[in-house]
Design a protein around this motif. Structure first.
Motif, PDB file in Angstrom:
ATOM      1  N   ILE A 172      17.044 -52.387 -23.364  1.00 42.28           N
ATOM      2  CA  ILE A 172      18.127 -53.368 -23.427  1.00 42.28           C
ATOM      3  C   ILE A 172      17.573 -54.682 -22.890  1.00 42.28           C
ATOM      4  N   ALA A 173      17.839 -55.761 -23.597  1.00 34.29           N
ATOM      5  CA  ALA A 173      17.280 -57.061 -23.212  1.00 34.29           C
ATOM      6  C   ALA A 173      18.365 -58.123 -23.154  1.00 34.29           C
ATOM      7  N   THR A 174      18.135 -59.124 -22.312  1.00 31.38           N
ATOM      8  CA  THR A 174      18.994 -60.298 -22.255  1.00 31.38           C
ATOM      9  C   THR A 174      18.155 -61.451 -21.723  1.00 31.38           C
ATOM     10  N   TYR A 175      18.777 -62.622 -21.565  1.00 30.78           N
ATOM     11  CA  TYR A 175      18.040 -63.789 -21.097  1.00 30.78           C
ATOM     12  C   TYR A 175      17.682 -63.664 -19.618  1.00 30.78           C
ATOM     13  N   ASP A 176      16.545 -64.209 -19.261  1.00 30.17           N
ATOM     14  CA  ASP A 176      16.190 -64.431 -17.864  1.00 30.17           C
ATOM     15  C   ASP A 176      16.903 -65.711 -17.439  1.00 30.17           C
ATOM     16  N   ILE A 177      17.926 -65.573 -16.627  1.00 28.34           N
ATOM     17  CA  ILE A 177      18.778 -66.731 -16.343  1.00 28.34           C
ATOM     18  C   ILE A 177      18.098 -67.745 -15.432  1.00 28.34           C
ATOM     19  N   ALA A 178      16.993 -67.366 -14.783  1.00 23.81           N
ATOM     20  CA  ALA A 178      16.233 -68.354 -14.011  1.00 23.81           C
ATOM     21  C   ALA A 178      15.444 -69.278 -14.923  1.00 23.81           C
ATOM     22  N   GLU A 179      15.096 -68.800 -16.116  1.00 27.47           N
ATOM     23  CA  GLU A 179      14.292 -69.573 -17.060  1.00 27.47           C
ATOM     24  C   GLU A 179      15.139 -70.232 -18.140  1.00 27.47           C
ATOM     25  N   SER A 180      16.281 -69.667 -18.441  1.00 29.78           N
ATOM     26  CA  SER A 180      17.112 -70.134 -19.552  1.00 29.78           C
ATOM     27  C   SER A 180      18.424 -70.713 -19.036  1.00 29.78           C
ATOM     28  N   GLY A 181      18.621 -72.017 -19.258  1.00 30.04           N
ATOM     29  CA  GLY A 181      19.893 -72.623 -18.889  1.00 30.04           C
ATOM     30  C   GLY A 181      21.053 -72.024 -19.652  1.00 30.04           C
ATOM     31  N   PHE A 197      31.754 -57.543 -15.055  1.00 31.36           N
ATOM     32  CA  PHE A 197      30.482 -58.161 -14.707  1.00 31.36           C
ATOM     33  C   PHE A 197      29.679 -57.325 -13.706  1.00 31.36           C
ATOM     34  N   GLY A 198      30.304 -56.909 -12.625  1.00 28.33           N
ATOM     35  CA  GLY A 198      29.599 -56.106 -11.643  1.00 28.33           C
ATOM     36  C   GLY A 198      29.094 -54.801 -12.232  1.00 28.33           C
ATOM     37  N   ALA A 199      29.923 -54.181 -13.061  1.00 29.32           N
ATOM     38  CA  ALA A 199      29.509 -52.927 -13.689  1.00 29.32           C
ATOM     39  C   ALA A 199      28.355 -53.146 -14.658  1.00 29.32           C
ATOM     40  N   LEU A 200      28.339 -54.281 -15.344  1.00 37.18           N
ATOM     41  CA  LEU A 200      27.223 -54.579 -16.245  1.00 37.18           C
ATOM     42  C   LEU A 200      25.918 -54.701 -15.469  1.00 37.18           C
ATOM     43  N   LEU A 201      25.951 -55.397 -14.343  1.00 42.58           N
ATOM     44  CA  LEU A 201      24.740 -55.522 -13.542  1.00 42.58           C
ATOM     45  C   LEU A 201      24.258 -54.153 -13.069  1.00 42.58           C
ATOM     46  N   GLU A 202      25.193 -53.320 -12.648  1.00 42.94           N
ATOM     47  CA  GLU A 202      24.813 -51.971 -12.226  1.00 42.94           C
ATOM     48  C   GLU A 202      24.208 -51.193 -13.391  1.00 42.94           C
ATOM     49  N   GLY A 203      24.822 -51.307 -14.569  1.00 41.02           N
ATOM     50  CA  GLY A 203      24.307 -50.609 -15.742  1.00 41.02           C
ATOM     51  C   GLY A 203      22.932 -51.101 -16.141  1.00 41.02           C
ATOM     52  N   PHE A 204      22.727 -52.417 -16.122  1.00 40.42           N
ATOM     53  CA  PHE A 204      21.413 -52.973 -16.453  1.00 40.42           C
ATOM     54  C   PHE A 204      20.354 -52.456 -15.482  1.00 40.42           C
ATOM     55  N   ALA A 205      20.694 -52.417 -14.193  1.00 38.60           N
ATOM     56  CA  ALA A 205      19.731 -51.933 -13.202  1.00 38.60           C
ATOM     57  C   ALA A 205      19.423 -50.450 -13.428  1.00 38.60           C
ATOM     58  N   ARG A 206      20.450 -49.665 -13.743  1.00 36.61           N
ATOM     59  CA  ARG A 206      20.275 -48.220 -13.901  1.00 36.61           C
ATOM     60  C   ARG A 206      19.293 -47.881 -15.014  1.00 36.61           C
ATOM     61  N   VAL A 207      19.337 -48.642 -16.101  1.00 35.32           N
ATOM     62  CA  VAL A 207      18.474 -48.319 -17.245  1.00 35.32           C
ATOM     63  C   VAL A 207      17.250 -49.240 -17.316  1.00 35.32           C
ATOM     64  N   GLU A 208      17.005 -49.989 -16.232  1.00 39.15           N
ATOM     65  CA  GLU A 208      15.827 -50.862 -16.146  1.00 39.15           C
ATOM     66  C   GLU A 208      15.751 -51.820 -17.336  1.00 39.15           C
ATOM     67  N   SER A 209      16.846 -52.538 -17.537  1.00 37.87           N
ATOM     68  CA  SER A 209      16.898 -53.505 -18.633  1.00 37.87           C
ATOM     69  C   SER A 209      15.894 -54.625 -18.413  1.00 37.87           C
ATOM     70  N   VAL A 210      15.613 -55.360 -19.486  1.00 36.91           N
ATOM     71  CA  VAL A 210      14.575 -56.388 -19.489  1.00 36.91           C
ATOM     72  C   VAL A 210      15.224 -57.766 -19.583  1.00 36.91           C
ATOM     73  N   ALA A 211      14.818 -58.678 -18.706  1.00 39.92           N
ATOM     74  CA  ALA A 211      15.246 -60.079 -18.790  1.00 39.92           C
ATOM     75  C   ALA A 211      14.056 -60.908 -19.224  1.00 39.92           C
ATOM     76  N   THR A 212      14.221 -61.681 -20.271  1.00 40.90           N
ATOM     77  CA  THR A 212      13.108 -62.464 -20.789  1.00 40.90           C
ATOM     78  C   THR A 212      13.605 -63.845 -21.184  1.00 40.90           C
ATOM     79  N   CYS A 213      12.688 -64.708 -21.567  1.00 39.10           N
ATOM     80  CA  CYS A 213      13.023 -66.135 -21.644  1.00 39.10           C
ATOM     81  C   CYS A 213      13.693 -66.555 -22.940  1.00 39.10           C
ATOM     82  N   CYS A 214      13.330 -65.908 -24.047  1.00 39.38           N
ATOM     83  CA  CYS A 214      13.504 -66.616 -25.313  1.00 39.38           C
ATOM     84  C   CYS A 214      14.268 -65.804 -26.348  1.00 39.38           C
ATOM     85  N   SER A 215      15.141 -66.502 -27.064  1.00 42.76           N
ATOM     86  CA  SER A 215      15.925 -65.842 -28.106  1.00 42.76           C
ATOM     87  C   SER A 215      15.031 -65.184 -29.147  1.00 42.76           C
ATOM     88  N   ALA A 216      14.021 -65.914 -29.616  1.00 41.06           N
ATOM     89  CA  ALA A 216      13.158 -65.382 -30.680  1.00 41.06           C
ATOM     90  C   ALA A 216      12.477 -64.093 -30.243  1.00 41.06           C
TER      91      ALA A 216
END
Length: 346
Positions: A172-181, A197-216
């Protein structure tokens, strides 16, 4: 506001240590008058619109610079504060940055019948205008997820992560909010929704989701199957990727809808041309072109399946100044960093 967010109001994201740098540059037209536009919008996506504006204004040579949202904000703010010559127009998807700039007296006023006709949530102080209509979507791999496995809302998304953590682990991937305004803006908007929102963060952590910079990068990863789901990516980028294996969902519980913010910087050498450009971008002709480019989505419930009550427009208004509150921003970044197990913030 949900209780878990109350501590979120107590921790300043530091500015990047490297100097801002544009990602790409191109020119439209070959007239005698120079016009500089800085934008976060990919050149390849907006090219037909800029080609048409240049054709309608043959006296212009338009230099179009493509920037990352954080770097574009840093440069625009520094130009304003130092008195350096600014761009003639700025267009950004990170509209919290644009509201900050207008509030800091970095914008020039302009008013026409076209801009005055915009709804209140798409204009502010006759200095900032929303020129697109773009939903934030859940993108998914059509080959690997189908039917009931495709989450149609955040509650179903949470249930899927809880029920099949190994299946979704690191996929599961989403934006890295430190890099992407833009990513930060969407995370902030999500934080105002009390139930998930809180549950989403918990879910992302549980499955080791990926935060990255770019839409492409995110969308390509979904197409290749490296990611099964991408959360909160702009539907316009998914549409423009034109990858048959990537589907997208407008979440039924609520869908964030963004209008890219256009501003004429104070002191712009070609402020009059910038006014003509915003009028053109809002014209029927350009809006039809932007729709073909995926930057304008018709929000008719019969076409999208999204109820009017589920739309959450990101307003161009002073409410977005809270998104740049130093304490709130730092703590949101801290929570996000902890969730995605990134390096500790400085």
């Amino acid at each position: 506001m949900p209780r878990f967010l109350l501590p979120l109001l107590c921790l300043l994201a530091l500015s990047p240590l490297t100097a801002p740098a544009q990602e790409a540059t191109t020119r439209f037209g070959d007239g005698a008058t120079s016009f500089l536009m800085r934008s976060t919008t990919d050149i390849g996506i907006i090219r037909p619109v800029m080609d048409r504006f240049a054709a309608l204004n043959p006296e212009l040579t338009i230099t179009y610079e493509q920037w990352g949202s954080n770097d574009l904000f840093d440069l625009s703010r520094d130009d304003c504060q130092s008195g350096a010559r600014p761009a003639d127009a700025v267009l950004s998807s990170a509209v919290q940055h644009m509201v900050w700039l207008v509030n800091a007296a970095c914008g020039a006023p302009y008013r026409s019948a076209v801009t005055a006709a915009l709804p209140d949530n798409r204009r502010w102080r006759d200095e900032l205008w929303g020129v697109t209509t773009e939903p934030a979507v859940i993108a998914y791999n059509r080959r690997l997820l189908a039917g009931a496995d495709v989450p149609r809302n955040r509650f179903a998304f949470l249930d899927a992560m809880r029920a099949r953590p190994e299946f979704f682990r690191k996929r599961i991937a989403t934006y890295d909010i430190a890099e992407s305004g833009l990513g930060y803006l969407f995370a902030y908007a999500d934080s105002l929704e009390a139930t998930t929102f809180g549950a989403l963060l918990e879910g992302f952590a549980r499955v080791e989701s990926v935060a990255t910079c770019c839409s492409a990068e995110i969308i390509q990863g979904v197409s290749e199957g490296r990611y099964l789901i991408a959360y909160n990516v702009l539907g316009s980028y998914v549409a423009n990727a034109n990858l048959p294996d990537v589907g997208m969902i407008l979440p039924e519980d609520y869908t964030l809808i963004l209008s890219r913010g256009y501003m004429i910087p104070k002191g712009a050498a070609q402020a009059g041309v910038a006014g003509r450009l915003v009028d053109f971008l809002l014209s029927d002709e350009a809006q039809a072109m932007l729709q073909r480019a995926g930057l304008v989505t018709q929000m008719d419930p019969a076409e999208t399946g999204l109820a009017v009550s589920a739309r959450r427009y990101v307003p161009l208004s002073p409410t977005l100044l809270v998104a740049r509150d130093a304490n709130r921003r730092r703590l949101l970044l801290r929570f996000w960093s902890d969730t995605f197990m990134q390096a500790e913030l400085p």
